[in-house]
Design a protein around this motif. Structure first.
Motif, PDB file in Angstrom:
ATOM      1  N   ALA A 249      -4.474  12.209   5.129  1.00  0.00           N
ATOM      2  CA  ALA A 249      -4.218  13.356   4.258  1.00  0.00           C
ATOM      3  C   ALA A 249      -2.825  13.274   3.633  1.00  0.00           C
ATOM      4  O   ALA A 249      -2.617  13.683   2.483  1.00  0.00           O
ATOM      5  N   ALA A 250      -1.849  12.728   4.398  1.00  0.00           N
ATOM      6  CA  ALA A 250      -0.469  12.643   3.899  1.00  0.00           C
ATOM      7  C   ALA A 250      -0.278  11.470   2.942  1.00  0.00           C
ATOM      8  O   ALA A 250       0.587  11.515   2.065  1.00  0.00           O
ATOM      9  N   LEU A 251      -1.073  10.431   3.123  1.00  0.00           N
ATOM     10  CA  LEU A 251      -0.924   9.207   2.310  1.00  0.00           C
ATOM     11  C   LEU A 251      -2.221   8.979   1.528  1.00  0.00           C
ATOM     12  O   LEU A 251      -2.986   8.052   1.790  1.00  0.00           O
ATOM     13  N   LEU A 265      -0.889   0.386   2.309  1.00  0.00           N
ATOM     14  CA  LEU A 265      -0.257   0.829   1.068  1.00  0.00           C
ATOM     15  C   LEU A 265       0.418  -0.350   0.387  1.00  0.00           C
ATOM     16  O   LEU A 265       1.065  -1.160   1.060  1.00  0.00           O
ATOM     17  N   PRO A 266       0.300  -0.437  -0.939  1.00  0.00           N
ATOM     18  CA  PRO A 266       1.014  -1.508  -1.656  1.00  0.00           C
ATOM     19  C   PRO A 266       2.509  -1.393  -1.447  1.00  0.00           C
ATOM     20  O   PRO A 266       3.057  -0.285  -1.418  1.00  0.00           O
ATOM     21  N   SER A 267       3.184  -2.537  -1.270  1.00  0.00           N
ATOM     22  CA  SER A 267       4.633  -2.530  -1.048  1.00  0.00           C
ATOM     23  C   SER A 267       5.197  -3.900  -1.345  1.00  0.00           C
ATOM     24  O   SER A 267       4.538  -4.912  -1.102  1.00  0.00           O
ATOM     25  N   ASP A 268       6.436  -3.911  -1.846  1.00  0.00           N
ATOM     26  CA  ASP A 268       7.105  -5.195  -2.055  1.00  0.00           C
ATOM     27  C   ASP A 268       7.882  -5.627  -0.808  1.00  0.00           C
ATOM     28  O   ASP A 268       8.564  -6.646  -0.812  1.00  0.00           O
ATOM     29  N   GLY A 269       7.768  -4.838   0.263  1.00  0.00           N
ATOM     30  CA  GLY A 269       8.425  -5.205   1.515  1.00  0.00           C
ATOM     31  C   GLY A 269       9.892  -4.840   1.569  1.00  0.00           C
ATOM     32  O   GLY A 269      10.565  -5.150   2.555  1.00  0.00           O
ATOM     33  N   SER A 270      10.395  -4.161   0.544  1.00  0.00           N
ATOM     34  CA  SER A 270      11.822  -3.822   0.518  1.00  0.00           C
ATOM     35  C   SER A 270      12.108  -2.681   1.494  1.00  0.00           C
ATOM     36  O   SER A 270      11.229  -1.887   1.853  1.00  0.00           O
ATOM     37  N   GLN A 271      13.359  -2.585   1.906  1.00  0.00           N
ATOM     38  CA  GLN A 271      13.775  -1.515   2.808  1.00  0.00           C
ATOM     39  C   GLN A 271      13.546  -0.150   2.173  1.00  0.00           C
ATOM     40  O   GLN A 271      13.145   0.805   2.844  1.00  0.00           O
ATOM     41  N   GLU A 273      11.206   0.799  -0.046  1.00  0.00           N
ATOM     42  CA  GLU A 273       9.811   1.214  -0.023  1.00  0.00           C
ATOM     43  C   GLU A 273       9.337   1.508   1.388  1.00  0.00           C
ATOM     44  O   GLU A 273       8.547   2.430   1.616  1.00  0.00           O
ATOM     45  N   LEU A 274       9.811   0.738   2.346  1.00  0.00           N
ATOM     46  CA  LEU A 274       9.423   0.979   3.731  1.00  0.00           C
ATOM     47  C   LEU A 274       9.953   2.329   4.207  1.00  0.00           C
ATOM     48  O   LEU A 274       9.247   3.090   4.885  1.00  0.00           O
ATOM     49  N   ARG A 275      11.192   2.650   3.840  1.00  0.00           N
ATOM     50  CA  ARG A 275      11.763   3.939   4.219  1.00  0.00           C
ATOM     51  C   ARG A 275      10.969   5.086   3.592  1.00  0.00           C
ATOM     52  O   ARG A 275      10.763   6.134   4.225  1.00  0.00           O
ATOM     53  N   ALA A 276      10.518   4.908   2.363  1.00  0.00           N
ATOM     54  CA  ALA A 276       9.755   5.957   1.689  1.00  0.00           C
ATOM     55  C   ALA A 276       8.454   6.262   2.435  1.00  0.00           C
ATOM     56  O   ALA A 276       8.060   7.430   2.588  1.00  0.00           O
ATOM     57  N   VAL A 277       7.790   5.212   2.933  1.00  0.00           N
ATOM     58  CA  VAL A 277       6.551   5.414   3.699  1.00  0.00           C
ATOM     59  C   VAL A 277       6.848   6.151   4.996  1.00  0.00           C
ATOM     60  O   VAL A 277       6.151   7.112   5.371  1.00  0.00           O
ATOM     61  N   LEU A 278       7.896   5.732   5.697  1.00  0.00           N
ATOM     62  CA  LEU A 278       8.240   6.362   6.971  1.00  0.00           C
ATOM     63  C   LEU A 278       8.667   7.819   6.762  1.00  0.00           C
ATOM     64  O   LEU A 278       8.359   8.685   7.598  1.00  0.00           O
ATOM     65  N   ASP A 279       9.374   8.088   5.660  1.00  0.00           N
ATOM     66  CA  ASP A 279       9.780   9.462   5.374  1.00  0.00           C
ATOM     67  C   ASP A 279       8.562  10.360   5.162  1.00  0.00           C
ATOM     68  O   ASP A 279       8.544  11.521   5.607  1.00  0.00           O
ATOM     69  N   ARG A 280       7.544   9.835   4.501  1.00  0.00           N
ATOM     70  CA  ARG A 280       6.329  10.626   4.270  1.00  0.00           C
ATOM     71  C   ARG A 280       5.622  10.925   5.590  1.00  0.00           C
ATOM     72  O   ARG A 280       5.102  12.024   5.796  1.00  0.00           O
ATOM     73  N   LEU A 281       5.621   9.938   6.491  1.00  0.00           N
ATOM     74  CA  LEU A 281       5.018  10.161   7.799  1.00  0.00           C
ATOM     75  C   LEU A 281       5.836  11.169   8.609  1.00  0.00           C
ATOM     76  O   LEU A 281       5.281  12.073   9.253  1.00  0.00           O
ATOM     77  N   ASP A 282       7.160  11.025   8.586  1.00  0.00           N
ATOM     78  CA  ASP A 282       8.021  11.945   9.335  1.00  0.00           C
ATOM     79  C   ASP A 282       7.865  13.379   8.833  1.00  0.00           C
ATOM     80  O   ASP A 282       7.849  14.334   9.635  1.00  0.00           O
TER      81      ASP A 282
END
Length: 329
Positions: A249-251, A265-271, A273-282
């Protein structure tokens, strides 16, 4: 052009109706490792033969400068500046390793004392002293390859062409060769490397070019090439079905795998983009049990660029290189 060990523009070569090279541009800075990749038959060895004066390019080829020397006008100076280790060993198996070295020293017209000194030093450097008095036919594949490169270095070349130097070697011998190549570059040499091992290019090369259908499909650093290929992603796996549903539901933009309780989720592996995913989960109070990041590797790049249906996407990776070449001109 003074900062380039190799500058070649519009390399062309055909054999009958077969076009091998169709306008290849190369710019290799001094003191670097440049790796040329391509499928079998792509023309990698032909490039090496042209740049090392063994084969003449076709009419229409632009200027070629090796070590600051014009290849067409002054091939003798080019040959004096380079060393070449081909795909097939130049070692004479009927004589000893030491005799192979002394023979090469004679070909370079070294004096008797100098040829003995150079041969001894190189045999020692390549860990061949104990085998020096034995026939080269008794050497292992790795030993023969080390002797081959030692012979190449007799004339102290500043530009070294290595055409698939580790093909057929076991992993330990390959890593030994990598160490040798790094040492040569640390001492100021320029290495032009062709290889079929993508890991090798990734490990050694400052810049990489992919040759396909007689042209350079793309060139740049390993990281630049990896960024032009889609497919990077972050994969989140959950063990709790409720947490999985909450994450879904969040993603909402994630691809779902209900059976594995995983999201991608699509990602270029950068810090970033990874932080953005974790922030959405948090923000949703969700914790994944497993997070993995996949970024394209040189295998992905190679297959993409040598596939005629996708090779045109490589143009974005070559822009910076073309600008460098225009400046060099």
């Amino acid at each position: 052009m003074t900062d380039l060990a190799i500058a070649a523009y519009g390399l062309r070569k055909s054999y009958g109706d077969k076009t091998v090279l169709d306008g290849v541009d190369l710019a290799v800075p001094q003191g670097t490792v440049f790796s040329l990749l391509g499928p079998n038959g792509a023309g990698k060895t032909t490039v090496v033969k042209i740049l090392s004066t063994l084969v003449a390019p076709d009419p229409g080829t632009g200027p070629i400068h090796i070590g600051g020397h014009d290849l067409a006008a002054d091939p003798r100076s080019v040959r004096a500046a380079i060393g070449v280790t081909g795909q097939f060993s130049a070692v004479d198996g009927l004589i000893t390793g030491e005799e192979n070295m002394l023979l090469m020293a004679d070909l370079h017209h070294l004096g008797k004392r100098e040829r003995r000194r150079v041969s001894t030093e190189l045999l020692e450097r390549f860990d061949l002293t104990e085998a020096a008095k034995k026939p080269a036919s008794t050497y292992s594949g790795g030993m023969k390859r080390r002797l081959d490169i030692a012979m190449t270095l007799v004339g102290n070349p500043r530009i070294i062409f290595l055409d698939e130097p580790t093909t057929g070697l076991d992993p330990r011998s390959r890593h030994t060769m990598w160490r040798i190549i790094r040492e040569l570059v640390a001492e100021g040499a320029t290495v032009f490397l062709t290889t079929q091992y993508l890991e090798e290019a990734d490990e050694l090369a400052d810049r990489i070019a992919v040759l396909h259908d007689g042209r350079i499909a793309a060139q740049g650093t390993a990281e630049e090439l990896k960024r032009i290929v889609p497919g990077g992603h972050v994969r989140l796996r959950f063990t709790d079905p409720a947490a999985y549903r909450s994450a879904l539901a969040a993603l909402r933009d994630a691809a779902r795998d209900d059976e594995a309780l995983a999201l991608q989720l699509p990602s270029d592996g950068s810090q970033r983009e990874l932080r953005a995913v974790l922030d959405r989960l948090d923000s949703a109070g969700i914790e994944a049990d497993e997070l993995t990041v996949h970024t394209p590797d040189l295998d992905d790049v190679f297959f993409a660029l040598t596939d005629a249906t996708t090779a045109t996407s490589a143009t974005t990776a070559t822009t910076a290189t073309h600008q460098t070449e225009e400046t060099a001109r």
